[in-house]
Enzyme design. Structure first.
Site, PDB file in Angstrom:
ATOM      1  N   ARG A 265      -5.482  -2.145   8.928  1.00 48.94           N
ATOM      2  CA  ARG A 265      -6.614  -3.027   8.613  1.00 48.94           C
ATOM      3  C   ARG A 265      -6.161  -4.049   7.586  1.00 48.94           C
ATOM      4  O   ARG A 265      -5.112  -3.884   6.955  1.00 48.94           O
ATOM      5  CB  ARG A 265      -7.816  -2.221   8.106  1.00 48.94           C
ATOM      6  CG  ARG A 265      -7.473  -1.239   7.020  1.00 48.94           C
ATOM      7  CD  ARG A 265      -8.714  -0.491   6.507  1.00 48.94           C
ATOM      8  NE  ARG A 265      -8.284   0.463   5.491  1.00 48.94           N
ATOM      9  CZ  ARG A 265      -8.006   1.736   5.721  1.00 48.94           C
ATOM     10  NH1 ARG A 265      -8.145   2.247   6.931  1.00 48.94           N
ATOM     11  NH2 ARG A 265      -7.593   2.530   4.754  1.00 48.94           N
ATOM     12  N   ILE A 266      -7.002  -5.099   7.400  1.00 46.28           N
ATOM     13  CA  ILE A 266      -6.576  -6.105   6.424  1.00 46.28           C
ATOM     14  C   ILE A 266      -7.329  -6.015   5.094  1.00 46.28           C
ATOM     15  O   ILE A 266      -7.045  -6.770   4.171  1.00 46.28           O
ATOM     16  CB  ILE A 266      -6.547  -7.555   6.991  1.00 46.28           C
ATOM     17  CG1 ILE A 266      -7.866  -7.934   7.628  1.00 46.28           C
ATOM     18  CG2 ILE A 266      -5.408  -7.743   7.960  1.00 46.28           C
ATOM     19  CD1 ILE A 266      -7.891  -9.398   8.071  1.00 46.28           C
ATOM     20  N   SER A 267      -8.260  -5.087   5.009  1.00 46.85           N
ATOM     21  CA  SER A 267      -8.870  -4.731   3.723  1.00 46.85           C
ATOM     22  C   SER A 267      -9.313  -5.925   2.869  1.00 46.85           C
ATOM     23  O   SER A 267      -8.988  -5.991   1.686  1.00 46.85           O
ATOM     24  CB  SER A 267      -7.913  -3.839   2.919  1.00 46.85           C
ATOM     25  OG  SER A 267      -7.584  -2.692   3.632  1.00 46.85           O
TER      26      SER A 267
ATOM     27  N   ASN B 124     -10.930  -2.170  -5.767  1.00 43.14           N
ATOM     28  CA  ASN B 124     -10.130  -1.229  -6.566  1.00 43.14           C
ATOM     29  C   ASN B 124     -10.815  -0.777  -7.863  1.00 43.14           C
ATOM     30  O   ASN B 124     -10.412   0.208  -8.478  1.00 43.14           O
ATOM     31  CB  ASN B 124      -8.750  -1.825  -6.901  1.00 43.14           C
ATOM     32  CG  ASN B 124      -7.791  -1.806  -5.728  1.00 43.14           C
ATOM     33  OD1 ASN B 124      -6.880  -2.624  -5.628  1.00 43.14           O
ATOM     34  ND2 ASN B 124      -7.977  -0.863  -4.811  1.00 43.14           N
ATOM     35  N   TRP B 125     -11.895  -1.480  -8.257  1.00 44.93           N
ATOM     36  CA  TRP B 125     -12.631  -1.048  -9.468  1.00 44.93           C
ATOM     37  C   TRP B 125     -13.251   0.327  -9.260  1.00 44.93           C
ATOM     38  O   TRP B 125     -13.605   1.007 -10.224  1.00 44.93           O
ATOM     39  CB  TRP B 125     -13.752  -2.042  -9.817  1.00 44.93           C
ATOM     40  CG  TRP B 125     -13.251  -3.395 -10.217  1.00 44.93           C
ATOM     41  CD1 TRP B 125     -13.277  -4.519  -9.465  1.00 44.93           C
ATOM     42  CD2 TRP B 125     -12.648  -3.764 -11.469  1.00 44.93           C
ATOM     43  NE1 TRP B 125     -12.730  -5.582 -10.169  1.00 44.93           N
ATOM     44  CE2 TRP B 125     -12.336  -5.132 -11.399  1.00 44.93           C
ATOM     45  CE3 TRP B 125     -12.331  -3.076 -12.646  1.00 44.93           C
ATOM     46  CZ2 TRP B 125     -11.729  -5.842 -12.440  1.00 44.93           C
ATOM     47  CZ3 TRP B 125     -11.728  -3.770 -13.688  1.00 44.93           C
ATOM     48  CH2 TRP B 125     -11.428  -5.134 -13.581  1.00 44.93           C
TER      49      TRP B 125
ATOM     50  N   ASP C 187       0.826  -1.210   0.000  1.00 39.78           N
ATOM     51  CA  ASP C 187       0.000   0.000   0.000  1.00 39.78           C
ATOM     52  C   ASP C 187       0.861   1.261   0.000  1.00 39.78           C
ATOM     53  O   ASP C 187       1.952   1.273   0.564  1.00 39.78           O
ATOM     54  CB  ASP C 187      -0.903  -0.035   1.251  1.00 39.78           C
ATOM     55  CG  ASP C 187      -2.066   0.921   1.124  1.00 39.78           C
ATOM     56  OD1 ASP C 187      -2.316   1.427   0.013  1.00 39.78           O
ATOM     57  OD2 ASP C 187      -2.728   1.175   2.146  1.00 39.78           O
TER      58      ASP C 187
ATOM     59  N   ASN D 258       1.371   3.421  -2.885  1.00 41.42           N
ATOM     60  CA  ASN D 258       1.955   3.847  -4.176  1.00 41.42           C
ATOM     61  C   ASN D 258       1.495   5.261  -4.562  1.00 41.42           C
ATOM     62  O   ASN D 258       2.302   6.099  -4.957  1.00 41.42           O
ATOM     63  CB  ASN D 258       1.529   2.903  -5.308  1.00 41.42           C
ATOM     64  CG  ASN D 258       2.140   1.532  -5.183  1.00 41.42           C
ATOM     65  OD1 ASN D 258       2.986   1.309  -4.341  1.00 41.42           O
ATOM     66  ND2 ASN D 258       1.709   0.612  -6.025  1.00 41.42           N
TER      67      ASN D 258
HETATM   68  C1  FPP Z   1      -1.697   0.213  -3.526  1.00 37.98           C
HETATM   69  O1  FPP Z   1      -1.276   1.551  -3.498  1.00 37.98           O
HETATM   70  C2  FPP Z   1      -1.192  -0.472  -4.718  1.00 37.98           C
HETATM   71  C3  FPP Z   1      -1.976  -0.991  -5.709  1.00 37.98           C
HETATM   72  C4  FPP Z   1      -3.438  -0.894  -5.724  1.00 37.98           C
HETATM   73  C5  FPP Z   1      -1.356  -1.638  -6.878  1.00 37.98           C
HETATM   74  C6  FPP Z   1      -0.169  -2.493  -6.553  1.00 37.98           C
HETATM   75  C7  FPP Z   1       0.375  -3.039  -7.797  1.00 37.98           C
HETATM   76  C8  FPP Z   1       1.688  -3.191  -8.074  1.00 37.98           C
HETATM   77  C9  FPP Z   1       2.766  -2.805  -7.157  1.00 37.98           C
HETATM   78  C10 FPP Z   1       2.053  -3.797  -9.386  1.00 37.98           C
HETATM   79  C11 FPP Z   1       2.250  -5.293  -9.236  1.00 37.98           C
HETATM   80  C12 FPP Z   1       2.443  -5.874 -10.569  1.00 37.98           C
HETATM   81  C13 FPP Z   1       2.365  -7.206 -10.840  1.00 37.98           C
HETATM   82  C14 FPP Z   1       2.486  -7.687 -12.207  1.00 37.98           C
HETATM   83  C15 FPP Z   1       2.138  -8.193  -9.776  1.00 37.98           C
HETATM   84  P1  FPP Z   1      -2.395   2.680  -3.577  1.00 37.98           P
HETATM   85  O2  FPP Z   1      -2.601   3.063  -4.993  1.00 37.98           O
HETATM   86  O3  FPP Z   1      -3.609   2.211  -2.867  1.00 37.98           O
HETATM   87  O4  FPP Z   1      -1.719   3.843  -2.797  1.00 37.98           O
HETATM   88  P2  FPP Z   1      -2.449   4.917  -1.882  1.00 37.98           P
HETATM   89  O5  FPP Z   1      -3.040   4.159  -0.729  1.00 37.98           O
HETATM   90  O6  FPP Z   1      -1.320   5.788  -1.458  1.00 37.98           O
HETATM   91  O7  FPP Z   1      -3.452   5.619  -2.710  1.00 37.98           O
END
Ligand code: FPP
Length: 273
Positions: free
Chosen positions: A207-209, A81-82, A33, A35
């Site tokens: 949390r475990i979401s 996530n959708w 989590d 990104n």
């Molecule tokens: C959560 O961060 C991350 C994701 C929803 C996507 C994770 C996917 C990858 C790292 C790519 C993996 C690739 C393969 C092929 C397995 P967030 O977007 O929820 O971050 P935020 O909580 O800061 O908004």
């Protein structure tokens, strides 16, 4: 630059040496989590965070193999996530496809088996095809297992298993009294995979979401404030070290013999009398 690199390498080696080789978790689950927040903090589009997230995942797979952890299960896309903006969902779907195409032969060379867990039906055919090919190509690999949860939700998984069991029961294939943990496990998407000993969640959310609700029943949980794109080898080793400091009792008590239980029980009675 060289100096700080070698400092980090030293830190990694020190931490790795401090680990108890006999107590490396065999299966680690990760909620990757943070990104989006990582990118926004840097004034970049969220997509940059996801791209960086992929390189972190590659690094964590490498280290997991190095320390002889056998299975990694990562939450890459949840059923919830959708609800993200369409542009971000499309970006993620394209990213999964691009990364798989680019990395699959390398994963195979390294004898890594890749499995996808979740309802893949809503994804584009092109992604489903590369997923299918990757699973087939790597299915005999024994070195390491990478489970990628895509369009995965723990509640949905449990409901699906329950429906399958109800159908078997109403058609007389099984009796209600046959329903036990083993049978229930066998209807889950993770059938055949040992439960994770450790769950790591980055970015500080506690949390475990909807992730592996059944399978995490007795897992140790490690939460770090570090955002996934900043999750380094040191952070990973710290999580394992922390796991090794835990006393896993599975609902029991610390391993005391009956005699010592009696001793401590009676001595506390006499103190209070
Ligand atoms: C959560 O961060 C991350 C994701 C929803 C996507 C994770 C996917 C990858 C790292 C790519 C993996 C690739 C393969 C092929 C397995 P967030 O977007 O929820 O971050 P935020 O909580 O800061 O908004």
């Amino acid at each position: 630059m060289r100096l700080s690199n070698s400092k980090t390498e030293k830190e990694n080696t020190n931490l790795a040496n401090e680990l108890d080789k006999e107590r490396i978790p065999e299966h680690i689950a990760i909620i990757m989590d943070g990104n989006g927040r990582w990118a926004i903090k840097k004034g970049l589009p969220r997509s940059f965070g996801h791209n960086k997230g992929v390189s972190v995942l590659k690094e964590i797979i490498k280290i997991s193999k190095k320390i002889h952890c056998k299975v990694l299960t990562v939450y890459a896309f949840s059923t919830e996530n959708w609800s993200r903006p369409e542009k971000e969902v499309d970006f993620l779907i394209n990213l999964f496809e691009k990364v798989l195409k680019k990395e699959i032969s390398k994963l195979h060379q390294e004898s890594i088996r890749i499995n996808f867990i979740g309802d893949l039906s809503p994804f584009p055919e092109s992604l489903k095809l590369i997923i299918n090919n990757s699973e087939n190509l790597t299915k005999e690999n024994k070195n390491f297992i990478l489970n990628v949860c895509l369009n995965y939700g723990g509640r949905q998984e449990i409901l699906k298993a329950t429906k399958k069991i109800a159908i078997k029961s109403s058609s007389g294939k099984i009796k209600p009294s046959d329903i036990d943990e083993k049978l229930f496990n066998s209807e889950l998407l993770t059938n055949g995979i040992k439960d994770p000993e450790l769950l790591i969640r980055t970015s500080g959310e506690k949390r475990i979401s909807n992730f592996l609700l059944w399978q995490l029943a007795y897992s140790e949980i490690y939460i770090t404030d570090v955002l996934w794109p900043d999750f380094t080898e040191v952070e990973f080793l710290k999580a394992i070290k922390d796991y090794q400091s835990r006393n896993r009792r599975f609902g029991g008590i610390e391993s005391l013999s009956n005699e010592s239980f009696k001793d401590s029980y009676f001595s506390s009675l006499s103190k209070n009398d």
